[in-house]
Enzyme design. Structure first.
Site, short mmCIF file in Angstrom:
data_model
loop_
_atom_site.label_atom_id
_atom_site.label_comp_id
_atom_site.label_asym_id
_atom_site.label_seq_id
_atom_site.Cartn_x
_atom_site.Cartn_y
_atom_site.Cartn_z
N TYR A 25 -13.21 0.95 6.11
CA TYR A 25 -11.92 0.42 6.56
C TYR A 25 -11.32 -0.47 5.47
O TYR A 25 -10.85 -1.57 5.72
CB TYR A 25 -12.08 -0.34 7.87
CG TYR A 25 -10.81 -0.45 8.68
CD1 TYR A 25 -10.24 0.68 9.27
CD2 TYR A 25 -10.17 -1.68 8.84
CE1 TYR A 25 -9.07 0.58 10.00
CE2 TYR A 25 -9.00 -1.78 9.58
CZ TYR A 25 -8.46 -0.65 10.16
OH TYR A 25 -7.29 -0.75 10.89
N ARG A 48 -20.08 -1.23 8.53
CA ARG A 48 -21.25 -2.09 8.71
C ARG A 48 -20.97 -3.10 9.82
O ARG A 48 -19.97 -3.81 9.81
CB ARG A 48 -21.56 -2.81 7.40
CG ARG A 48 -22.78 -3.72 7.45
CD ARG A 48 -23.13 -4.18 6.05
NE ARG A 48 -21.99 -4.83 5.41
CZ ARG A 48 -21.68 -6.12 5.56
NH1 ARG A 48 -22.41 -6.89 6.36
NH2 ARG A 48 -20.64 -6.64 4.93
N SER A 53 -14.70 -5.88 7.74
CA SER A 53 -14.00 -4.64 8.09
C SER A 53 -14.17 -4.33 9.57
O SER A 53 -13.25 -3.81 10.22
CB SER A 53 -14.53 -3.47 7.25
OG SER A 53 -14.22 -3.65 5.89
N GLU A 84 -19.33 4.73 -5.47
CA GLU A 84 -20.67 4.36 -5.92
C GLU A 84 -21.64 4.07 -4.77
O GLU A 84 -22.85 4.08 -4.98
CB GLU A 84 -20.60 3.16 -6.87
CG GLU A 84 -20.03 1.89 -6.27
CD GLU A 84 -18.53 1.77 -6.42
OE1 GLU A 84 -18.03 0.63 -6.32
OE2 GLU A 84 -17.85 2.81 -6.62
N VAL A 85 -21.13 3.80 -3.57
CA VAL A 85 -22.03 3.55 -2.44
C VAL A 85 -22.13 4.74 -1.50
O VAL A 85 -22.98 4.75 -0.60
CB VAL A 85 -21.60 2.29 -1.65
CG1 VAL A 85 -21.59 1.07 -2.55
CG2 VAL A 85 -20.24 2.48 -0.99
N HIS A 108 -11.83 11.78 -2.45
CA HIS A 108 -12.15 11.91 -3.87
C HIS A 108 -13.36 12.82 -3.96
O HIS A 108 -14.33 12.66 -3.22
CB HIS A 108 -12.45 10.53 -4.47
CG HIS A 108 -12.56 10.52 -5.96
ND1 HIS A 108 -11.98 11.47 -6.77
CD2 HIS A 108 -13.18 9.65 -6.81
CE1 HIS A 108 -12.23 11.19 -8.03
NE2 HIS A 108 -12.97 10.10 -8.09
N GLU A 195 -7.25 8.31 -15.13
CA GLU A 195 -7.62 6.90 -15.07
C GLU A 195 -8.07 6.37 -16.42
O GLU A 195 -7.71 5.26 -16.84
CB GLU A 195 -8.75 6.70 -14.05
CG GLU A 195 -8.32 6.92 -12.60
CD GLU A 195 -9.50 6.98 -11.65
OE1 GLU A 195 -9.26 6.97 -10.44
OE2 GLU A 195 -10.66 7.04 -12.11
N GLU A 231 8.05 -5.66 -20.43
CA GLU A 231 9.08 -4.63 -20.40
C GLU A 231 8.53 -3.25 -20.06
O GLU A 231 9.30 -2.31 -19.81
CB GLU A 231 9.83 -4.59 -21.73
CG GLU A 231 10.66 -5.84 -21.98
CD GLU A 231 11.53 -5.73 -23.22
OE1 GLU A 231 11.81 -4.60 -23.65
OE2 GLU A 231 11.93 -6.78 -23.75
#
Length: 326
Positions: A25, A48, A53, A84-85, A108, A195, A231
């Site tokens: 969340y 969790r 969350s 990563e988790v 993703h 990225e 700018e």
């Protein structure tokens, strides 16, 4: 030519009588869950227990469950926690709670593509990836429009995985803007490349090196800040709204000529190809896994260098002067 789906190409029917368990969340989890709910979809949240969350999702009116219980209750388990988790959470809390015919959803493709999550053969695996941050996903939906997105199918056990992916995209407002059919591989490799080469890495170090070059040559840091960082927003906004040619139409002839004749000299396409190969070969994914296992030592060091850079100190003063910061 890319296959692009509009609102009329998708139906919510594949989600009828189904529960979507949104795992996480954060920015995307909150936005996507709220959009799904507002489209009439039954949504539960898995996070969790007792964490911030958990409380925030309950306050927002969702049924909130520990992740294993949410995964067991969901027909679609939509995983929106950080890359990563995800593997550990999936192994410990989700995998054993999947039932035949369920669907795993992602925004993703990272962990599926690089084999860090291995779903069972009896579930669908889909990708619904908005091309915008969570706050924009929610804002555009509430305004009656939507965020463009990508959809893909990695595993089609039921034979209806693409219909389900499009239903998810429609329910979150993405088909209003247009949804492009892709693959898990294409999504993750192009996303990481963007990225690293321009959106985060390229822009960040272009700004830093341009600022350093001017300051080292004796120019005032404040003037260098305006010319190399401040700018930039004006130019990016023009590109966003009008494209590259439209941007050139709106800058001076001097700026256009100087940019067109000098810009290529500071860009190294050969290094871009090397970065892409590191992504495609899995070298970057392996490096990122090791970085997380070591406590992100390299990332923390590089982040400290940015935070302590002169451009940040100058920028803080100037942003306060312009009323951007308190």
């Amino acid at each position: 030519m890319a296959k692009i789906y509009g609102d009329e190409d998708a139906s919510l029917e594949p989600l009828e009588d189904k529960t979507v368990a949104v795992i996480g969340y954060g920015s995307q989890g909150e936005a996507q869950a709220k959009n799904l709910r507002d489209s009439g979809i039954d949504v539960i949240i898995g996070v969790r227990e007792g964490g911030p969350s958990w409380e925030r999702a309950k306050k927002d009116g969702f049924e909130v469950l520990p992740i294993p219980e949410a995964a067991e209750a969901g027909d679609v388990v939509h995983i929106l926690i950080p890359d990563e988790v995800q593997p550990q959470v999936y192994r410990e809390h989700i995998h054993d709670n999947l039932e035949k015919g369920n669907a795993l959803g992602f925004s993703h493709a990272y962990n599926i593509h690089y084999g860090l999550i291995e779903p069972p053969e009896y579930v669908d695996v889909i990708l619904v990836a908005p091309k915008g941050p969570g706050h924009m996903v929610r804002k555009l939906y509430t305004e009656g429009f939507g965020t463009p997105a990508l959809v893909a199918v990695h595993q089609d056990y039921t034979g209806e995985a693409m219909d389900l992916a499009l239903a998810m995209a429609k329910a979150m407002g993405f088909t209003r803007a247009g949804v492009i059919k892709t693959t898990f591989r294409e999504e993750v490799e192009t996303d990481l490349f963007g990225e690293q080469v321009d959106l985060v890495g390229g822009v960040l170090y272009m700004i830093l090196y341009a600022f350093e070059t001017l300051v080292e040559a004796g120019y005032q840091p404040e003037v260098a800040y305006f010319e190399t960082l401040h700018e930039l927003k004006l130019i990016v906004d023009l590109i966003y709204e009008k494209g590259l040619s439209g941007m050139l139409d709106n800058v001076s002839n001097t700026a256009e000529y100087g940019g067109l004749t000098r810009g290529k000299r500071i860009i190294n396409k050969e290094e871009m190809r090397k970065v892409l190969e590191e992504i495609r070969s899995g070298e970057f994914a392996r490096e990122w896994t090791l970085e997380n296992e070591s406590g992100r030592i390299v990332m923390k060091r590089l982040r400290e260098e940015i935070e302590n850079h002169e451009i940040e100190k100058v920028g803080e003063r100037l942003r306060k002067m312009m009323g951007f910061e308190d």
